[in-house]
Design an enzyme around this catalytic site. Sequence first.
Site, PDB file in Angstrom:
ATOM      1  N   HIS A 100       0.738  -1.077   0.226  1.00 14.93           N
ATOM      2  CA  HIS A 100       0.176  -0.199   0.278  1.00 14.93           C
ATOM      3  C   HIS A 100       1.217   1.349   0.087  1.00 14.93           C
ATOM      4  CE1 HIS A 100      -2.565  -2.541   2.266  1.00 14.93           C
ATOM      5  NE2 HIS A 100      -3.326  -2.702   2.087  1.00 14.93           N
ATOM      6  N   ASP A 103       1.902   1.776   3.263  1.00 15.55           N
ATOM      7  CA  ASP A 103       2.774   0.813   4.026  1.00 15.55           C
ATOM      8  C   ASP A 103       4.460   1.540   3.805  1.00 15.55           C
ATOM      9  OD1 ASP A 103       0.793  -0.678   4.714  1.00 15.55           O
ATOM     10  OD2 ASP A 103       1.387  -1.945   2.185  1.00 15.55           O
ATOM     11  N   HIS A 270     -10.863 -14.181   3.772  1.00 13.51           N
ATOM     12  CA  HIS A 270     -11.661 -13.577   3.859  1.00 13.51           C
ATOM     13  C   HIS A 270     -13.230 -14.338   2.951  1.00 13.51           C
ATOM     14  CE1 HIS A 270      -9.495  -9.769   2.920  1.00 13.51           C
ATOM     15  NE2 HIS A 270      -9.264 -10.428   3.849  1.00 13.51           N
ATOM     16  N   ASP A 295      -4.471 -13.478  -1.884  1.00 16.57           N
ATOM     17  CA  ASP A 295      -3.898 -12.967  -1.131  1.00 16.57           C
ATOM     18  C   ASP A 295      -3.842 -14.371  -0.242  1.00 16.57           C
ATOM     19  OD1 ASP A 295      -3.343 -10.800  -1.861  1.00 16.57           O
ATOM     20  OD2 ASP A 295      -4.432  -9.957  -0.146  1.00 16.57           O
ATOM     21  N   ASP A 306     -10.802 -12.106  10.847  1.00 17.84           N
ATOM     22  CA  ASP A 306      -9.923 -12.049   9.405  1.00 17.84           C
ATOM     23  C   ASP A 306      -8.056 -11.973   9.935  1.00 17.84           C
ATOM     24  OD1 ASP A 306      -9.100 -11.996   7.387  1.00 17.84           O
ATOM     25  OD2 ASP A 306      -8.537  -9.478   6.661  1.00 17.84           O
TER      26      ASP A 306
HETATM   27  C1  XLS Z   1      -7.568  -7.323   4.835  1.00 15.60           C
HETATM   28  C2  XLS Z   1      -7.399  -7.034   3.267  1.00 15.60           C
HETATM   29  C3  XLS Z   1      -5.589  -6.035   2.613  1.00 15.60           C
HETATM   30  C4  XLS Z   1      -5.746  -5.720   0.997  1.00 15.60           C
HETATM   31  C5  XLS Z   1      -4.875  -4.996   0.660  1.00 15.60           C
HETATM   32  O1  XLS Z   1      -8.573  -7.202   4.911  1.00 15.60           O
HETATM   33  O2  XLS Z   1      -6.724  -8.219   3.064  1.00 15.60           O
HETATM   34  O3  XLS Z   1      -5.065  -6.664   3.522  1.00 15.60           O
HETATM   35  O4  XLS Z   1      -4.629  -7.251   0.624  1.00 15.60           O
HETATM   36  O5  XLS Z   1      -5.559  -3.307   0.963  1.00 15.60           O
HETATM   37 NI    NI Z   2      -5.652  -8.947   1.472  1.00 13.83          NI
HETATM   38 NI    NI Z   3      -7.599  -9.805   5.142  1.00  9.55          NI
END
Ligand code: XLS
Ligand code: NI
Ligand code: NI
Length: 438
Positions: A100, A103, A270, A295, A306
């Site tokens: 990001h 970051d 997610h 991811d 999460d």
């Molecule tokens: C949060 C998300 C985030 C995205 C990127 O739950 O996984 O980390 O991957 O913004």
């Molecule tokens: Ni993510």
């Molecule tokens: Ni996430």
Amino acid sequence: MSAFPQVSRIQYEGPQSDNPLAFRWYNADEVIEGKTMRDHLRFTVCYWHTFRGTGSDPFGGGTMIRPWDDGSDSVANAQNRARVAFEFFEKLGAPYYAFHDRDVAPEGATLAESNANLDAVADVLAAEQQRTGIKLLWGTANMFSHPRFLHGAATTCNVEVYAYAAAQVKKALEVTHRLGGENYVFWGGREGYQNLYNTDMKRELDHLAAFFHMAVDYAKEIGFKGQFLIEPKPKEPTKHQYDSDAAACLNFLRAYNLLDHFKLNIETNHATLAGHTMMHELEYAGMQGALGSIDANTGDLLLGWDTDQFPTDYYLTAQIMLVLLKYGVAPGGVNFDAKVRRESFEPIDLFYAHIGGMDAFARGLKIAAAMRADRALEKFVEARYSSWNGDLGQRIEAGQMNFHELEKFIMAKGEAGANTSGRQELIENVVNRYLDKL
Ligand code: XLS
Ligand code: NI
Ligand code: NI
């Protein structure tokens, strides 16, 4: 000066190795289905958890020991951290990273200052990419941490925050483009609602779609050819996120005429928060040509949030790889959006975590490829639907039938033909056999 002096480049030593700083399954140059493991897996280290994670939780502050980080918000500290990050990627042998904007570089007092900070860190990232050959899988904008985004960014009720978000994404796209990013991700940080009483959902979704259209237009304008990705998540931080799962995202994209420009970045934790398996989300996206990237992480059965743990379960990785081999993942990749536990506060834990995740995926890849070579699942699926291969099924699938004709057909027979067993238990045993084999 090295930040990880006790670690040299992680090598593949094979399944018998008990060296905790070696790969047992990930052998980057090994060819599977005509492609190296490196090219199949496209492993990516995420910057936020790995280099900005502090270990804080709602009950306590940070725990991570990061000797290279002076804890300040200075650009010099951010630049130094970027160099450390590349030492880590290099020693791990990860071909990609993802970030990001906020970051990698500190937020300034104004957007102009934030942009200048980002450019100064991007200079270092560009130089380190050049030096190492490590590439940017995707960039994104953090539009959820700063208090201005408390009502959301592209779905906020505050039009000036919307304008701010647009300007921030504009800059993040430029930097992603400059660094050769192969994708650009939108995860709907606070794009959702806490309460429907105060929410105009239709208006918010119209605004979100307009925002995405503007992003597509701007990408075109600057010649950014990377793939746009939306990352579904059902809740957290809001109680309902608009991008709640693959089906909701695809419906939104289709409704607003954005389907040609976006694919999905599917995250395991997610998917499970949405009440789906990862395999379900991947298959749902894949069958519609919208599987973009993953991811890679995992949740905890007993915790309903999460938790972003590193994936180590071979069933999970084999299931994921079955779908990725079927549809392909490039230009996406396997991004470890995962964080070491708060209790794993030493730098070396970052290596153990990634090595474990990479090995789990490499083994999952081998298991999936072995199953595909034998058509282990396809055989069952084909047999299960074989009744559709006759004249009746073929005519229905070709759209040549109507209710009158179907009624006539079945009336003449009086009753439908016999069902066959679904064989779930047998198939589960077959899957286990492939896990045993390797
Ligand atoms: C949060 C998300 C985030 C995205 C990127 O739950 O996984 O980390 O991957 O913004
Ligand atoms: Ni993510
Ligand atoms: Ni996430």
